[in-house]
Design an enzyme around this catalytic site. Structure first.
Site, mmCIF file in Angstrom:
data_model
loop_
_atom_site.group_PDB
_atom_site.id
_atom_site.type_symbol
_atom_site.label_atom_id
_atom_site.label_comp_id
_atom_site.label_asym_id
_atom_site.label_seq_id
_atom_site.Cartn_x
_atom_site.Cartn_y
_atom_site.Cartn_z
ATOM 1 N N ARG A 54 0.819 -1.151 0.053
ATOM 2 C CA ARG A 54 -0.055 -0.043 -0.015
ATOM 3 C C ARG A 54 0.942 1.310 -0.001
ATOM 4 N NH1 ARG A 54 2.570 1.852 3.805
ATOM 5 N NH2 ARG A 54 1.130 3.342 3.770
ATOM 6 N N GLY A 55 0.292 2.251 -0.052
ATOM 7 C CA GLY A 55 1.066 3.581 -0.186
ATOM 8 C C GLY A 55 1.089 3.891 -1.853
ATOM 9 N N ARG A 94 -7.317 -0.345 -6.731
ATOM 10 C CA ARG A 94 -7.738 0.617 -5.706
ATOM 11 C C ARG A 94 -8.108 2.046 -6.799
ATOM 12 N NH1 ARG A 94 -4.011 0.901 -0.475
ATOM 13 N NH2 ARG A 94 -5.917 2.065 0.345
ATOM 14 N N GLN A 210 -2.268 2.270 10.151
ATOM 15 C CA GLN A 210 -0.615 2.333 9.410
ATOM 16 C C GLN A 210 0.191 3.043 10.104
ATOM 17 O OE1 GLN A 210 -3.870 2.650 7.767
ATOM 18 N NE2 GLN A 210 -3.848 2.485 5.630
ATOM 19 N N ASP A 251 -2.277 10.987 -1.855
ATOM 20 C CA ASP A 251 -2.795 9.781 -2.852
ATOM 21 C C ASP A 251 -3.133 10.336 -4.274
ATOM 22 O OD1 ASP A 251 -3.102 8.728 -0.040
ATOM 23 O OD2 ASP A 251 -3.082 7.098 -1.274
HETATM 24 C C1 LIG Z 1 3.115 8.240 -0.074
HETATM 25 S S1 LIG Z 1 1.769 7.733 -0.264
HETATM 26 C C2 LIG Z 1 1.091 7.232 1.328
HETATM 27 C C3 LIG Z 1 -0.300 7.546 1.306
HETATM 28 O O1 LIG Z 1 -1.175 6.257 1.075
HETATM 29 C C4 LIG Z 1 -1.631 5.744 2.145
HETATM 30 O O2 LIG Z 1 -3.049 5.101 1.851
HETATM 31 P P1 LIG Z 1 -2.971 3.530 1.905
HETATM 32 O O3 LIG Z 1 -1.976 3.228 3.024
HETATM 33 O O4 LIG Z 1 -4.539 3.010 2.138
HETATM 34 O O5 LIG Z 1 -2.318 2.973 0.974
HETATM 35 C C5 LIG Z 1 -2.082 7.208 2.999
HETATM 36 O O6 LIG Z 1 -2.930 7.762 2.272
HETATM 37 C C6 LIG Z 1 -0.641 7.803 2.657
HETATM 38 O O7 LIG Z 1 -0.526 9.205 2.917
#
Ligand SMILES: CSC[C@H]1O[C@H](OP(=O)(O)O)[C@H](O)[C@@H]1O
Length: 371
Positions: A54-55, A94, A210, A251
């Site tokens: 994720r990220g 996603r 997270q 994002d």
């Molecule tokens: C450097 S992008 C990180 C960004 O993504 C995360 O969402 P997820 O863990 O659901 O993919 C979160 O919004 C972070 O800021």
């Protein structure tokens, strides 16, 4: 396998065994470091959907390698059609992080420019393109840190001897969300490595935690002083003068500088604004979506309400467990992201410098000219 801080990239491959892409199963952190093998495009798609990875940046690069792996899943002259289908499958994983679509579009360009190639030749081109994007993202995150460092240094200069710069961050925009360095954490790591006294307030970031599972894990591994706080504590800390700076990831950023980020980011921006605390968003330019005028057009991912109704964690027996925290019959509602309007944002920290959250600033995010 013990992870020792930023001990390399979050996604890698074995030169002698290129049909397998390796990453970490981020659902297991901080209790276990488990390498996750991606051998085909469907495994890549499911790894993104299930948040094994994720990220925004890491989602994009994982999808890019997934397109490469698709070349080995078909024979003969069906390659182009099949790989195109797999690109479309990966697009459905996603909806919010634009890096996914940016990386897939980059791979699709290679595919369209090489329609008649055999699958091995096409695979080589798609692999090289994925590696190029991976290295560009890594360099971008390092540069974000170098620009963001200047903000921390300015604040450090105002501190009494020994008093740290207190930085609040939300979710995980760390090296685990990227290839290395992270976005929001890159300035923090570079300040810490430079000997600047920093301390991080880590939002736990319900419902997937997270912050607690990943950002606290990263900072602990890197030796950066930090405290874990509930998502609801940030406003009090800001009001009590305990926060000097807020840095979050992103994002998707629209042309006018509105930012989609993990749910709860907007509330932190409101509190920071009310307490005159600088609120920065760190992102590579691959997170900008110039096709949309404002954050109102950004699709917000809605995830299963089980993530709200249950708390996931490790039980005393050491097994991952989940605990129901409401009546079974209670329905949940689980938007994964929110929109922070540009007027609440002090600046966008990108690999091309610190820009204003505005039409003009966003357009400059692609230029490496200091303004
Ligand atoms: C450097 S992008 C990180 C960004 O993504 C995360 O969402 P997820 O863990 O659901 O993919 C979160 O919004 C972070 O800021």
């Amino acid at each position: 396998m013990k992870l020792n801080g930023r001990s390399g990239r979050t996604i890698w491959f074995d030169d002698n065994k290129k049909h397998t892409i390796y990453t970490y199963d981020q659902r297991k952190f901080p209790h276990k470091t488990e390498v996750y093998e991606i051998k085909d495009s469907e495994t890549a798609a499911k790894a993104i959907e299930k948040m094994v990875v994720r990220g925004a940046p890491l989602i994009g690069i994982t999808a890019a390698f997934g397109v490469y792996l698709a070349c080995f899943e078909t024979q003969g002259d069906q390659t182009f059609t099949y790989v195109q289908e797999r690109i479309n499958r990966l697009r459905q994983t996603r909806p919010t992080a634009v890096n996914l679509f940016w990386a897939l579009n980059e791979q699709e360009k290679v595919l369209l420019e090489n329609k008649d190639l055999g699958h091995y030749e096409l695979a080589d081109l798609l692999f090289d393109n994925a590696v190029r994007m991976m290295k560009e993202d890594e360099a971008a995150c390092k540069a974000i840190g170098e620009y963001g460092l200047s903000i921390i240094e300015e604040l450090a200069a105002t501190k009494e001897d020994g008093e740290p710069v207190h930085i609040l961050t939300h979710c995980n925009a760390g090296w685990l969300a990227c290839i290395d360095w992270g976005t929001a954490t890159s300035p923090i790591y570079q300040a810490h490595e430079k000997g600047i006294n920093v301390h991080v307030w880590v939002d736990e970031t319900r419902p997937r935690n997270q912050g607690a599972n990943l950002t606290a894990f990263e900072l602990q591994q890197q030796g950066v002083p930090h405290h874990l706080i509930t998502d609801n504590a940030g406003g009090l800390l800001m009001r009590n003068g305990m926060v000097d700076l807020v840095i979050v990831g992103a994002d998707r950023v629209s042309r006018n500088g509105d930012v989609a980020n993990k749910i709860g980011t907007y509330l932190k921006a409101l509190a920071a604004n009310d307490n005159h605390i600088p609120f920065y968003v760190a992102l590579p330019s691959s997170t900008i979506d110039t096709a949309i005028a404002s954050g109102d057009e950004i699709k917000i991912e809605n995830r299963s309400d089980k993530e709200v109704k249950y708390v996931y964690g490790k039980n005393k027996a050491g097994a991952m467990d989940k605990v129901l925290i409401c009546p079974e019959e209670t329905p949940g509602y689980n938007p994964g992201f929110d929109i922070t309007p540009a007027h609440l944002i002090s600046g966008l920290i990108t690999e091309n410098g610190i820009k204003t959250a505005s039409e003009e600033g966003v357009s400059q995010c692609f230029m490496s000219v200091e303004l």
